[in-house]
Design an enzyme around this catalytic site. Sequence first.
Site: not given
Ligand code: ZN
Length: 177
Positions: A25, A30, A72-73, A114-115, A118
């Site tokens: 995701g 981000q 998480c990225l 989670h997304e 963000h």
């Molecule tokens: Zn994330």
Amino acid sequence: MRVDAELKRIAARMFDLMYDAKGIGLAANQVGLPLRMFVMNLAGKRGEGEELVVINPVLSKPRGTEAMEEGCLSLPGIYHEVTRPRQITIDAYSLTGDPIRGELDGMLSRCVQHEYDHLEGVLFYDRVAEGARQQIEDELEEFEVDFESRQSQGGIASDEEIARFCAEIEQRYCQPK
Ligand code: ZN
């Protein structure tokens, strides 16, 4: 929000970035885009699973709780158990401009929450219990030093470049009609 060719191009680019980073995701903010939008593919591989583009999501009716490990990225190499509602209801728009409404559970529910976080400026790290946070903060400090050194060597866009790009996108999509 208008769904036009430019937005479709942005979504395609976000999938590229997400697959390159081996994520499942990615939220627009981000990667510096001031849009309320995220992309997901639980399979994490191009050509497998289902690609989802979620625009202007609203979450409601959280039900149950469940602890699950998340990564998480935006926080490379950091994984931690996070407790969240097990099920959630989502209302949003797809990349074709059609309404999305559904009751989610399992990985889909987890990843959407989670997304969505963000877009609200919340990282999973903010939801970790107090005691575990110090350890994560130490790991984050190392990551920030690394990011700044890569940025100063030109490997990552400068803050000015990022700000200019955001202003352009904002003007295009976020101005009141
Ligand atoms: Zn994330």
